[in-house]
Design an enzyme around this catalytic site. Sequence first.
Site, PDB file in Angstrom:
ATOM      1  N   LYS A 100       2.457  -1.178 155.785  1.00 19.89           N
ATOM      2  CA  LYS A 100       3.817  -0.907 155.631  1.00 19.89           C
ATOM      3  C   LYS A 100       3.943   0.324 154.721  1.00 19.89           C
ATOM      4  O   LYS A 100       3.524   0.551 153.664  1.00 19.89           O
ATOM      5  CB  LYS A 100       4.640  -2.013 154.836  1.00 19.89           C
ATOM      6  CG  LYS A 100       6.056  -1.699 155.156  1.00 19.89           C
ATOM      7  CD  LYS A 100       6.830  -2.167 153.852  1.00 19.89           C
ATOM      8  CE  LYS A 100       7.023  -1.481 152.780  1.00 19.89           C
ATOM      9  NZ  LYS A 100       7.764  -0.393 152.767  1.00 19.89           N
ATOM     10  N   GLU A 151      -3.281  -0.409 142.730  1.00 20.49           N
ATOM     11  CA  GLU A 151      -3.167   0.729 142.103  1.00 20.49           C
ATOM     12  C   GLU A 151      -1.760   1.091 141.719  1.00 20.49           C
ATOM     13  O   GLU A 151      -1.018   1.478 142.448  1.00 20.49           O
ATOM     14  CB  GLU A 151      -3.532   1.913 143.188  1.00 20.49           C
ATOM     15  CG  GLU A 151      -4.347   2.911 142.527  1.00 20.49           C
ATOM     16  CD  GLU A 151      -3.517   4.120 142.322  1.00 20.49           C
ATOM     17  OE1 GLU A 151      -2.729   4.280 141.165  1.00 20.49           O
ATOM     18  OE2 GLU A 151      -3.264   5.156 143.172  1.00 20.49           O
ATOM     19  N   CYS A 169       0.637   9.129 140.319  1.00 20.06           N
ATOM     20  CA  CYS A 169       0.315   7.977 139.384  1.00 20.06           C
ATOM     21  C   CYS A 169      -0.369   8.511 138.129  1.00 20.06           C
ATOM     22  O   CYS A 169      -0.526   7.955 137.196  1.00 20.06           O
ATOM     23  CB  CYS A 169      -0.152   6.974 140.112  1.00 20.06           C
ATOM     24  SG  CYS A 169      -1.638   7.310 141.194  1.00 20.06           S
ATOM     25  N   GLU A 211       6.663   5.715 132.572  1.00 17.56           N
ATOM     26  CA  GLU A 211       6.203   6.507 133.635  1.00 17.56           C
ATOM     27  C   GLU A 211       7.356   7.084 134.076  1.00 17.56           C
ATOM     28  O   GLU A 211       8.419   6.462 134.745  1.00 17.56           O
ATOM     29  CB  GLU A 211       5.261   5.727 134.805  1.00 17.56           C
ATOM     30  CG  GLU A 211       5.058   6.727 135.846  1.00 17.56           C
ATOM     31  CD  GLU A 211       4.177   6.024 136.970  1.00 17.56           C
ATOM     32  OE1 GLU A 211       4.749   4.765 137.590  1.00 17.56           O
ATOM     33  OE2 GLU A 211       3.101   6.401 137.383  1.00 17.56           O
TER      34      GLU A 211
HETATM   35  P1  NDP Z   1       7.721   0.602 144.739  1.00 16.34           P
HETATM   36  O1  NDP Z   1       6.480  -0.048 143.786  1.00 16.34           O
HETATM   37  O2  NDP Z   1       8.752  -0.286 144.911  1.00 16.34           O
HETATM   38  O3  NDP Z   1       7.076   0.880 146.034  1.00 16.34           O
HETATM   39  C1  NDP Z   1       5.706   0.908 146.504  1.00 16.34           C
HETATM   40  C2  NDP Z   1       5.772   0.274 147.885  1.00 16.34           C
HETATM   41  O4  NDP Z   1       5.791  -1.197 147.730  1.00 16.34           O
HETATM   42  C3  NDP Z   1       6.453   0.619 148.803  1.00 16.34           C
HETATM   43  O5  NDP Z   1       6.099   0.727 150.098  1.00 16.34           O
HETATM   44  C4  NDP Z   1       7.890  -0.508 148.621  1.00 16.34           C
HETATM   45  O6  NDP Z   1       8.655  -0.406 149.820  1.00 16.34           O
HETATM   46  C5  NDP Z   1       6.893  -1.551 148.736  1.00 16.34           C
HETATM   47  N1  NDP Z   1       7.545  -2.925 147.914  1.00 16.34           N
HETATM   48  C6  NDP Z   1       8.678  -2.828 147.125  1.00 16.34           C
HETATM   49  N2  NDP Z   1       8.960  -3.994 146.699  1.00 16.34           N
HETATM   50  C7  NDP Z   1       7.997  -4.815 147.221  1.00 16.34           C
HETATM   51  C8  NDP Z   1       7.794  -6.197 147.346  1.00 16.34           C
HETATM   52  N3  NDP Z   1       8.578  -7.088 146.428  1.00 16.34           N
HETATM   53  N4  NDP Z   1       6.749  -6.654 147.789  1.00 16.34           N
HETATM   54  C9  NDP Z   1       5.998  -5.859 148.682  1.00 16.34           C
HETATM   55  N5  NDP Z   1       6.241  -4.490 148.633  1.00 16.34           N
HETATM   56  C10 NDP Z   1       7.141  -4.025 148.058  1.00 16.34           C
HETATM   57  O7  NDP Z   1       7.910   1.997 143.794  1.00 16.34           O
HETATM   58  P2  NDP Z   1       9.365   2.593 144.113  1.00 16.34           P
HETATM   59  O8  NDP Z   1       9.321   3.297 145.246  1.00 16.34           O
HETATM   60  O9  NDP Z   1      10.461   1.506 143.884  1.00 16.34           O
HETATM   61  O10 NDP Z   1       9.307   3.549 142.952  1.00 16.34           O
HETATM   62  C11 NDP Z   1       9.718   2.842 141.648  1.00 16.34           C
HETATM   63  C12 NDP Z   1       8.748   3.512 140.368  1.00 16.34           C
HETATM   64  O11 NDP Z   1       7.540   3.194 140.849  1.00 16.34           O
HETATM   65  C13 NDP Z   1       8.716   5.085 140.632  1.00 16.34           C
HETATM   66  O12 NDP Z   1       9.548   5.694 139.829  1.00 16.34           O
HETATM   67  C14 NDP Z   1       7.210   5.198 139.949  1.00 16.34           C
HETATM   68  O13 NDP Z   1       7.488   5.185 138.503  1.00 16.34           O
HETATM   69  C15 NDP Z   1       6.690   4.163 140.238  1.00 16.34           C
HETATM   70  N6  NDP Z   1       5.715   4.411 141.403  1.00 16.34           N
HETATM   71  C16 NDP Z   1       4.397   4.573 141.174  1.00 16.34           C
HETATM   72  C17 NDP Z   1       3.456   4.923 142.218  1.00 16.34           C
HETATM   73  C18 NDP Z   1       2.052   5.247 141.805  1.00 16.34           C
HETATM   74  O14 NDP Z   1       1.432   5.577 142.610  1.00 16.34           O
HETATM   75  N7  NDP Z   1       1.722   4.579 140.739  1.00 16.34           N
HETATM   76  C19 NDP Z   1       3.852   4.959 143.527  1.00 16.34           C
HETATM   77  C20 NDP Z   1       5.397   5.064 143.833  1.00 16.34           C
HETATM   78  C21 NDP Z   1       6.292   4.667 142.614  1.00 16.34           C
HETATM   79  P3  NDP Z   1       9.951   0.512 149.671  1.00 16.34           P
HETATM   80  O15 NDP Z   1       9.664   1.924 149.776  1.00 16.34           O
HETATM   81  O16 NDP Z   1      10.455   0.216 151.281  1.00 16.34           O
HETATM   82  O17 NDP Z   1      10.715   0.032 148.704  1.00 16.34           O
END
Ligand code: NDP
Length: 492
Positions: free
Chosen positions: A195, A268, A302, A399
Site C-alpha cells: 500500500k 522503520e 526519517c 520529528e
Molecule cells: P503515517 O505513519 O500515517 O503514514 C505511513 C503509511 O502508513 C502511509 O501509507 C499511511 O497511509 C499508512 N497508515 C496510516 N495510518 C495507518 C494505520 N492505522 N494502519 C496502517 N497503515 C496506516 O505518516 P503520515 O503520512 O501521516 O505522516 C505523519 C508524520 O509521520 C510525519 O509528519 C512524519 O513526522 C512522520 N513520518 C515519518 C516517516 C519516516 O520514514 N520515519 C515517513 C512518513 C511520515 P496514508 O498515507 O494513506 O495515510
Amino acid sequence: MTDLDRRADRELVPSGWDYAPAPESREVVRLEPRYGHWIGGEWVEATEVYETVSPASEEPLAEVGLGTAADVESAVAAARAAFDGEWSRLPGSERAKYLFRIARILQERSRELAVLESLDGGKPIKESRDVDLPLAAAHFFYYAGWADKLEYAFPNRRPRPVGVAGQIIPWNFPLLMLAWKVAPALACGNTVVLKPAETTPLTALLFCDVLRQAELPAGVVNIVTGDGATGAALIDAGVDKIAFTGSTEVGKAIQRRLAGTGTKLTLELGGKAANVVFDDAPLDQAVEGIVNGIYFNQGHVCCAGSRLFVQESVYEDVLRKLKRRMGTLRVGDPLDKNTDVGAINSRAQLEKIEELVASGRDEGAEIYQAPCRLPERGYWFAPTVFTNVAQSYRIAQEEIFGPVLSVLTFRTPEEAIEKANNTPYGLSAGVWTEKGSRILWMAQRLRAGVIWANTYNRFDPASPFGGYRESGFGREGGRHGLEPYLDLGGAE
Ligand code: NDP
C-alpha cells in the site's frame, strides 16, 4: 583561505547568479485520468476514488483508488494463490531473473519515473533523477544477487519464504521505499501486497507497468492504493509478515494490533538525528553535510540530521558559513533541474511544520530563514535554522519532517554524547572530525542504528539500515534485510 571565506563579509543575496529556468519535460509521463488497483496481474476497477495532486501547484493529477477492506482481501487472496502456486517453488536463480529484469526496466524508464516522482511528491528532479531512481534500481540488482544464495547467506539454516508480505510505505521516498520492501521480499520467494502513501501513489502505479513488462507472474506483487484505513485493513488481513515505514505513532498502533498473532513485523519509524561537528572538522565540508542532512528532500527524511551539535569554539564560524550557504539554495519548481529544495509534500505536512516552527519561536528560540521567494501556489517552506535552542524545546525533541534545523552547542565529546542521546529515537547520527579514533569513540557511544562519519545521508543497498527504541526495529538493506522475509528454521 577558501573563496567562500574571502567573500564572507559581502552582503547575503539569495544567489550570486540568475538561473534561467531549466524545466524537465513532463511529456515523458503519460497519466491516466483514473487508476484502479493492481491485483492478480491486472487492473481492477476501484469502487471508491480520491484525487492525487501536485504539491507544487495544487493541480489535480489523477483519480486513484481508495482501497476498501474487500480490495485488500482480494489482493491478499491473489498473493496467497501466487505463493501457493509456482512462485515459492521457483529456483532462486529463476526468481533472480525477474529481479534483474525489473532493475533493468527501472533504469530504462528512469526518466519517466523520476519526473512522475517529482510531480506527485514535490521533490526536486535532481534528487529523484540522481538518488531515488538509481538507488531503487540498485536495490533490485542487489537483491537479485542474493536470490540464489540464501543458503550461503545463512549457513546451516534452512531459509524458506514466510509467505505473503503486507508492506506499507510513506510518501517521502515513494518508489525507493517500494524497492526497499519489494526487492528482498521477492528475492526470498515471498509474494507481496503493497500500500503506497495516500499523497504519492503514482510511481507505485507506474511500477505495475514495469511488472507487466517484466512478465512477473500474476499475483506475485499486488498494489492497493488508499489511505490509513486501507493500511489498517492490510494489517488485519491475515498476512504472514508486515513491513511498515512511517510515523512512530502508527507503528506503535500496528505493533499493538499484531501482538500475539505470530505475524512477523519490522518497523522503520521516525528519528531526530544528531549531526555532531567537532572543532577539528573540515568546516566547509561539514557545512555541506549539514545542508544535505536537513534540506535534502525538504527534510522529509526519517534519518535527517535535524539536531546540529557544534563544538562551541567553532560555533560562530559554522553558523556564518551555514547561513551563507543557505543563501545559495534555490527553492521552487521541483521539475526545474536547478532546484535544490522543492515543495512540501502536502498541506497537512506544511501545517505540521508551521505549528512546530511556531512552538520554537514561542519557546524562545531564534529563527533564521534562507532569503528566498516562495511560489504563490502549492505548499512551501523556506529552509530554516533555529539557534538558542534548549534541549527541552519541542523543536529539539519532536520529528518535524521538514526543512528545519535546530542548532545546539557542546564543549566536550562527553557532553556531545549526552546531548545527542537525549532523544527517544535511535535511527541515525553524523560525526564530523578529522580524527579516526574520535569517530570510533563516538560511534561506540551514540545510540543510533546508522552512523555516518564525515558524510551524511549516504545509502547503499548493501548496507543495513534501521533503528531501535522509538525508531523501530528490523533492518532493511544488506544481508540483514533478507532475514525478516525468511523463516530460517532451526540449525541443521
Ligand atoms: P503515517 O505513519 O500515517 O503514514 C505511513 C503509511 O502508513 C502511509 O501509507 C499511511 O497511509 C499508512 N497508515 C496510516 N495510518 C495507518 C494505520 N492505522 N494502519 C496502517 N497503515 C496506516 O505518516 P503520515 O503520512 O501521516 O505522516 C505523519 C508524520 O509521520 C510525519 O509528519 C512524519 O513526522 C512522520 N513520518 C515519518 C516517516 C519516516 O520514514 N520515519 C515517513 C512518513 C511520515 P496514508 O498515507 O494513506 O495515510
